[in-house]
Design an enzyme around this catalytic site. Structure first.
Site, mmCIF file in Angstrom:
data_model
loop_
_atom_site.group_PDB
_atom_site.id
_atom_site.type_symbol
_atom_site.label_atom_id
_atom_site.label_comp_id
_atom_site.label_asym_id
_atom_site.label_seq_id
_atom_site.Cartn_x
_atom_site.Cartn_y
_atom_site.Cartn_z
ATOM 1 N N GLN A 116 42.544 35.929 34.048
ATOM 2 C CA GLN A 116 41.829 36.865 32.977
ATOM 3 C C GLN A 116 42.703 37.212 31.904
ATOM 4 O OE1 GLN A 116 40.859 40.859 34.257
ATOM 5 N NE2 GLN A 116 38.855 40.245 33.741
ATOM 6 N N TYR A 195 38.152 47.735 28.189
ATOM 7 C CA TYR A 195 39.287 47.328 27.410
ATOM 8 C C TYR A 195 38.854 46.915 26.005
ATOM 9 C CZ TYR A 195 41.641 48.083 31.770
ATOM 10 O OH TYR A 195 41.745 48.835 33.016
ATOM 11 N N ARG A 242 33.761 37.814 31.044
ATOM 12 C CA ARG A 242 33.459 39.107 32.035
ATOM 13 C C ARG A 242 32.760 40.197 31.225
ATOM 14 N NH1 ARG A 242 36.167 42.656 36.992
ATOM 15 N NH2 ARG A 242 34.836 41.534 38.393
ATOM 16 N N ARG A 335 38.037 43.972 46.525
ATOM 17 C CA ARG A 335 38.625 44.787 47.596
ATOM 18 C C ARG A 335 38.823 43.972 48.835
ATOM 19 N NH1 ARG A 335 35.766 49.789 46.804
ATOM 20 N NH2 ARG A 335 34.288 48.417 46.242
#
Ligand SMILES: Cc1cc2nc3c(=O)[nH]c(=O)nc-3n(C[C@H](O)[C@H](O)[C@H](O)COP(=O)(O)O)c2cc1C
Length: 377
Positions: A116, A195, A242, A335
């Protein structure tokens, strides 16, 4: 049955059995994935102070190589884009060499990886990156941010000039080339979670009056330019994107997701990237269905599991299967992979899952809470 009745496809064979579609093989560009489970990108702050991946990262990712695909953590394509201490980078040869150790280890363990690419924009601090953060507009991230010397007030980012925007596009393309040199099968352009690229998409963080701000067409422009440049650099079949429509991470606010994301997808779809990756995908939301219809390629959905808070006992398997039924092609889990190196086996067999422990160590160096999660054997 497939049209060639002599050669049943993998799908035909497995439909005949009872196995969940999660464990069926899939294609992604030129890759053949062993299953439809993707390890979501997760920042773990285990790189060196200069962004070089450390050997422990090779161990961590190799432990998780049974994922159909691993998307390695957010990695900065240039120095000014660095967000937090000890995040990895991919803008010089030392970074390439460090990442090559990781991709070699994952390949040896039978896995496949994308990397990424993340430019932090306003999410960054001069004490971390050595540079004043650049963003679409001088709109600071509220509150404080972690730096090498502890939490500091966020600074007001400087508005990028058009020249800096063009240089940033070129940095993404160069980083993508380096990622391929480092052994990655492709890169994921991070336009999610508040971001830089996400900051351009929202009119709350983008107050520009030039060709990169104002109208929806202008706000999606930078993401499209980055994806196009990266696709030209390494081939569209090696590029994913993404997005996180409406996700409030890093104090994002978006009030026109129904206009912005369909417009973005209209532009991106024509570039034929390998995949679109949607964060917190909810099959009951009309926007999810709209995005699925607007996207002709592979769609990776990251289920909307409780956040923060404990994961469901099934690790997200039921949510994943609902998303596959709603048209997703692949499912990313974060997770659950963090805490279960052998997640694919555990989900397939119904074995109990390790819970995430020592959550405060997620973003701190060392083996604890990183490479010491047990496997079933
Ligand atoms: C420790 C941690 C680090 C993360 N870092 C990133 C990251 O680098 N890039 C990104 O796009 N998302 C990041 N995320 C978000 C995950 O990719 C994922 O979207 C999120 O954890 C929700 O999926 P889950 O419920 O399966 O964990 C991070 C999440 C966690 C828990």
């Amino acid at each position: 049955m497939s049209t060639n009745t002599l050669v049943p496809t993998a799908t035909d064979t497995e439909t005949a059995g009872q196995e969940s579609p999660l464990f069926r093989p899939a294609r992604l560009g030129a890759l053949r994935l062993a299953n439809r489970l993707v390890m979501a990108p997760m920042t773990r702050n285990r790189a060196s102070a200069t962004g070089v991946p450390e050997p422990i990262m090779a161990t961590y990712y190799a432990q998780r190589a049974s994922a159909g695909l691993i998307i390695a953590e957010a990695t900065t394509p240039n120095a000014v884009g660095a967000t937090y201490p000890h995040i990895p980078a991919i803008h010089d040869e030392s970074h390439v060499a460090g990442w090559r150790r990781v991709t070699d280890a994952v390949r040896a363990a039978g896995g496949q990886m994308f990397l990424q690419l993340q430019h932090g924009g306003r999410v960054g601090h001069p004490e971390t990156s050595g540079h004043h953060p650049l963003a679409p507009s001088p709109v600071p991230l509220p509150g404080t941010i972690v730096t090498p010397s502890g939490h500091r007030e966020n600074v007001v980012p400087r508005e990028m000039t058009e020249q800096e925007i063009h240089a940033t596009v070129a940095d993404f393309a160069a980083a993508a080339r380096r990622a391929v040199d480092a052994g990655f099968a492709g890169v994921e352009v991070h336009a999610a979670n508040g971001y830089l690229l996400h900051q351009f998409l929202s009119r709350h963080t983008n107050h520009r009056t030039d060709g990169y701000g104002g109208s929806v067409a202008n706000r999606v422009r930078l993401t499209v330019e980055v994806v196009r440049a990266v696709a030209e650099a390494i081939g569209a079949e090696r590029v994913g994107v993404r997005i996180a429509p409406g996700v409030t991470a890093n104090a994002m606010t978006e009030d026109d997701v129904d206009e912005v994301y369909p417009a973005l997808l209209r532009e991106l779809d024509g570039l034929r990237p390998a995949y679109l990756h949607v964060v917190f995908a909810d099959p009951d939301q009309p926007l999810f269905r709209t995005l699925r219809q607007a996207w002709s390629g592979t769609l990776i959905a990251n289920p909307a599991l409780p956040w923060p808070g404990p994961l469901p006992a099934d690790g997200g398997r039921a949510a994943a299967e609902r998303l596959l039924a709603a048209g997703a092609d692949l499912i990313s889990l974060g997770r659950s992979f963090l805490a279960n190196p052998d997640l694919v086996t555990r989900l397939r067999t119904g074995a109990p899952l390790n819970p995430v422990r020592e959550a405060h160590l997620m973003y701190v160096g060392g083996e604890t809470g990183y490479t010491d999660y047990p496997t079933l054997d």
